[in-house]
Design a protein around this motif. Structure first.
Motif, PDB file in Angstrom:
ATOM      1  N   GLN A   1     -13.878   1.800  11.734  1.00 30.02           N
ATOM      2  CA  GLN A   1     -12.780   2.334  10.930  1.00 30.02           C
ATOM      3  C   GLN A   1     -11.494   1.604  11.286  1.00 30.02           C
ATOM      4  OE1 GLN A   1     -12.198   5.248   8.950  1.00 30.02           O
ATOM      5  NE2 GLN A   1     -14.242   6.168   8.884  1.00 30.02           N
ATOM      6  N   VAL A   2     -10.743   1.297  10.265  1.00 25.83           N
ATOM      7  CA  VAL A   2      -9.456   0.624  10.449  1.00 25.83           C
ATOM      8  C   VAL A   2      -8.350   1.554   9.974  1.00 25.83           C
ATOM      9  CG1 VAL A   2      -8.048  -1.356   9.818  1.00 25.83           C
ATOM     10  CG2 VAL A   2     -10.523  -1.624  10.058  1.00 25.83           C
ATOM     11  N   GLN A   3      -7.331   1.693  10.783  1.00 23.54           N
ATOM     12  CA  GLN A   3      -6.127   2.401  10.364  1.00 23.54           C
ATOM     13  C   GLN A   3      -5.015   1.371  10.197  1.00 23.54           C
ATOM     14  OE1 GLN A   3      -7.727   3.745  13.442  1.00 23.54           O
ATOM     15  NE2 GLN A   3      -9.053   4.718  11.932  1.00 23.54           N
ATOM     16  N   LEU A   4      -4.322   1.466   9.067  1.00 28.54           N
ATOM     17  CA  LEU A   4      -3.253   0.528   8.758  1.00 28.54           C
ATOM     18  C   LEU A   4      -1.951   1.307   8.613  1.00 28.54           C
ATOM     19  CD1 LEU A   4      -5.098  -1.540   5.996  1.00 28.54           C
ATOM     20  CD2 LEU A   4      -4.802  -2.172   8.390  1.00 28.54           C
ATOM     21  N   VAL A   5      -0.913   0.836   9.283  1.00 30.53           N
ATOM     22  CA  VAL A   5       0.388   1.495   9.198  1.00 30.53           C
ATOM     23  C   VAL A   5       1.444   0.462   8.846  1.00 30.53           C
ATOM     24  CG1 VAL A   5       2.139   2.820  10.411  1.00 30.53           C
ATOM     25  CG2 VAL A   5      -0.284   3.250  10.876  1.00 30.53           C
ATOM     26  N   GLU A   6       2.069   0.657   7.695  1.00 28.57           N
ATOM     27  CA  GLU A   6       3.142  -0.232   7.264  1.00 28.57           C
ATOM     28  C   GLU A   6       4.491   0.273   7.770  1.00 28.57           C
ATOM     29  OE1 GLU A   6       0.214   0.125   3.716  1.00 28.57           O
ATOM     30  OE2 GLU A   6       1.150   1.432   5.187  1.00 28.57           O
ATOM     31  N   SER A   7       5.395  -0.646   7.996  1.00 32.56           N
ATOM     32  CA  SER A   7       6.754  -0.289   8.387  1.00 32.56           C
ATOM     33  C   SER A   7       7.697  -1.403   7.959  1.00 32.56           C
ATOM     34  CB  SER A   7       6.843  -0.063   9.902  1.00 32.56           C
ATOM     35  OG  SER A   7       6.513  -1.245  10.608  1.00 32.56           O
ATOM     36  N   GLY A   8       8.990  -1.098   8.030  1.00 35.96           N
ATOM     37  CA  GLY A   8       9.988  -2.116   7.734  1.00 35.96           C
ATOM     38  C   GLY A   8      10.676  -1.976   6.392  1.00 35.96           C
ATOM     39  N   GLY A   9      10.228  -1.032   5.592  1.00 36.11           N
ATOM     40  CA  GLY A   9      10.867  -0.833   4.298  1.00 36.11           C
ATOM     41  C   GLY A   9      12.250  -0.209   4.441  1.00 36.11           C
ATOM     42  N   GLY A  10      12.962  -0.152   3.327  1.00 36.88           N
ATOM     43  CA  GLY A  10      14.286   0.441   3.336  1.00 36.88           C
ATOM     44  C   GLY A  10      15.076   0.047   2.120  1.00 36.88           C
ATOM     45  N   LEU A  11      16.362   0.334   2.174  1.00 38.21           N
ATOM     46  CA  LEU A  11      17.278   0.002   1.087  1.00 38.21           C
ATOM     47  C   LEU A  11      17.990  -1.299   1.424  1.00 38.21           C
ATOM     48  CD1 LEU A  11      18.888   0.717  -1.496  1.00 38.21           C
ATOM     49  CD2 LEU A  11      20.436   2.028  -0.014  1.00 38.21           C
ATOM     50  N   VAL A  12      17.987  -2.225   0.486  1.00 34.85           N
ATOM     51  CA  VAL A  12      18.634  -3.511   0.704  1.00 34.85           C
ATOM     52  C   VAL A  12      19.329  -3.931  -0.587  1.00 34.85           C
ATOM     53  CG1 VAL A  12      16.550  -4.807   0.110  1.00 34.85           C
ATOM     54  CG2 VAL A  12      18.267  -5.871   1.576  1.00 34.85           C
ATOM     55  N   GLN A  13      20.406  -4.666  -0.462  1.00 36.68           N
ATOM     56  CA  GLN A  13      21.121  -5.151  -1.644  1.00 36.68           C
ATOM     57  C   GLN A  13      20.407  -6.355  -2.241  1.00 36.68           C
ATOM     58  OE1 GLN A  13      25.191  -5.903  -0.487  1.00 36.68           O
ATOM     59  NE2 GLN A  13      25.740  -3.753  -0.710  1.00 36.68           N
ATOM     60  N   GLY A  15      19.502  -9.941  -3.155  1.00 38.45           N
ATOM     61  CA  GLY A  15      19.749 -11.145  -2.372  1.00 38.45           C
ATOM     62  C   GLY A  15      19.459 -10.982  -0.897  1.00 38.45           C
ATOM     63  N   GLY A  16      19.226  -9.767  -0.470  1.00 37.83           N
ATOM     64  CA  GLY A  16      18.970  -9.502   0.932  1.00 37.83           C
ATOM     65  C   GLY A  16      17.526  -9.767   1.345  1.00 37.83           C
ATOM     66  N   SER A  17      17.242  -9.442   2.601  1.00 40.26           N
ATOM     67  CA  SER A  17      15.915  -9.712   3.168  1.00 40.26           C
ATOM     68  C   SER A  17      15.389  -8.482   3.897  1.00 40.26           C
ATOM     69  CB  SER A  17      15.982 -10.876   4.161  1.00 40.26           C
ATOM     70  OG  SER A  17      16.380 -12.072   3.533  1.00 40.26           O
ATOM     71  N   LEU A  18      14.084  -8.388   3.937  1.00 39.70           N
ATOM     72  CA  LEU A  18      13.385  -7.393   4.744  1.00 39.70           C
ATOM     73  C   LEU A  18      12.117  -8.024   5.294  1.00 39.70           C
ATOM     74  CD1 LEU A  18      13.507  -4.090   2.623  1.00 39.70           C
ATOM     75  CD2 LEU A  18      14.664  -4.501   4.795  1.00 39.70           C
ATOM     76  N   ARG A  19      11.670  -7.505   6.418  1.00 41.33           N
ATOM     77  CA  ARG A  19      10.398  -7.937   6.984  1.00 41.33           C
ATOM     78  C   ARG A  19       9.503  -6.714   7.152  1.00 41.33           C
ATOM     79  NH1 ARG A  19       8.668  -9.975  12.968  1.00 41.33           N
ATOM     80  NH2 ARG A  19       7.195 -11.608  12.383  1.00 41.33           N
ATOM     81  N   LEU A  20       8.407  -6.724   6.437  1.00 40.70           N
ATOM     82  CA  LEU A  20       7.441  -5.637   6.531  1.00 40.70           C
ATOM     83  C   LEU A  20       6.372  -5.974   7.556  1.00 40.70           C
ATOM     84  CD1 LEU A  20       6.868  -4.775   2.758  1.00 40.70           C
ATOM     85  CD2 LEU A  20       8.700  -4.021   4.294  1.00 40.70           C
ATOM     86  N   SER A  21       5.885  -4.936   8.227  1.00 40.73           N
ATOM     87  CA  SER A  21       4.787  -5.100   9.173  1.00 40.73           C
ATOM     88  C   SER A  21       3.629  -4.199   8.777  1.00 40.73           C
ATOM     89  CB  SER A  21       5.240  -4.735  10.586  1.00 40.73           C
ATOM     90  OG  SER A  21       6.281  -5.574  11.031  1.00 40.73           O
ATOM     91  N   CYS A  22       2.435  -4.671   9.035  1.00 43.49           N
ATOM     92  CA  CYS A  22       1.213  -3.886   8.831  1.00 43.49           C
ATOM     93  C   CYS A  22       0.449  -3.936  10.148  1.00 43.49           C
ATOM     94  CB  CYS A  22       0.380  -4.460   7.702  1.00 43.49           C
ATOM     95  SG  CYS A  22      -1.275  -3.736   7.560  1.00 43.49           S
ATOM     96  N   ALA A  23       0.504  -2.842  10.889  1.00 41.41           N
ATOM     97  CA  ALA A  23      -0.166  -2.777  12.178  1.00 41.41           C
ATOM     98  C   ALA A  23      -1.522  -2.112  12.019  1.00 41.41           C
ATOM     99  CB  ALA A  23       0.692  -2.002  13.165  1.00 41.41           C
ATOM    100  N   ALA A  24      -2.558  -2.788  12.481  1.00 44.42           N
ATOM    101  CA  ALA A  24      -3.917  -2.263  12.387  1.00 44.42           C
ATOM    102  C   ALA A  24      -4.364  -1.715  13.733  1.00 44.42           C
ATOM    103  CB  ALA A  24      -4.877  -3.352  11.929  1.00 44.42           C
ATOM    104  N   SER A  25      -5.150  -0.657  13.683  1.00 49.00           N
ATOM    105  CA  SER A  25      -5.747  -0.094  14.885  1.00 49.00           C
ATOM    106  C   SER A  25      -7.145   0.385  14.561  1.00 49.00           C
ATOM    107  CB  SER A  25      -4.902   1.063  15.426  1.00 49.00           C
ATOM    108  OG  SER A  25      -4.818   2.105  14.480  1.00 49.00           O
TER     109      SER A  25
END
Length: 115
Positions: A1-13, A15-25
């Protein structure tokens, strides 16, 4: 079984940047291709980017040149670097893995691009 957890989202203007992560366990995903999908309100879920176990990448035309998918097998994590964000990138972003014939999805992380 794989559990996936995303993070890094949010509000950005725009032209801006974000970095999303997907951590597996629960299981290593180092030999699996991993994909990022997104779903905007009222729209179907769409494929954004894929990275193979060898590091080859594929992108949707709408994000080419702006998004970069990468992986750190030592951390069992996949990333999505998103630059030059546009309002139309607003969506919930999901991580996906197919392992041993089973589909695994995370619960998603919301990205909102707005001024």
């Amino acid at each position: 079984q794989v559990q996936l957890v995303e993070s890094g989202g949010g509000l950005v203007q725009p032209g801006g940047s974000l970095r999303l992560s997907c951590a597996a366990s629960g299981s290593s995903i180092s030999i699996n291709a991993v994909a990022w999908y997104r779903q905007a309100p009222g729209n179907q879920r769409e494929l954004v980017a894929t990275i193979t176990n060898g590091g080859s990448t594929i992108y949707a035309d709408s994000v080419k040149g702006r998004f970069t998918i990468s992986r750190d097998n030592a951390k069992n994590t996949v990333f999505l670097q998103m630059n030059s964000l546009k309002p139309e990138d607003t969506a919930v972003y999901y991580c996906y893995v197919l392992q041993r014939g089973r589909n695994y999805w995370g619960k998603g992380t919301l990205v909102t691009v707005s001024s």
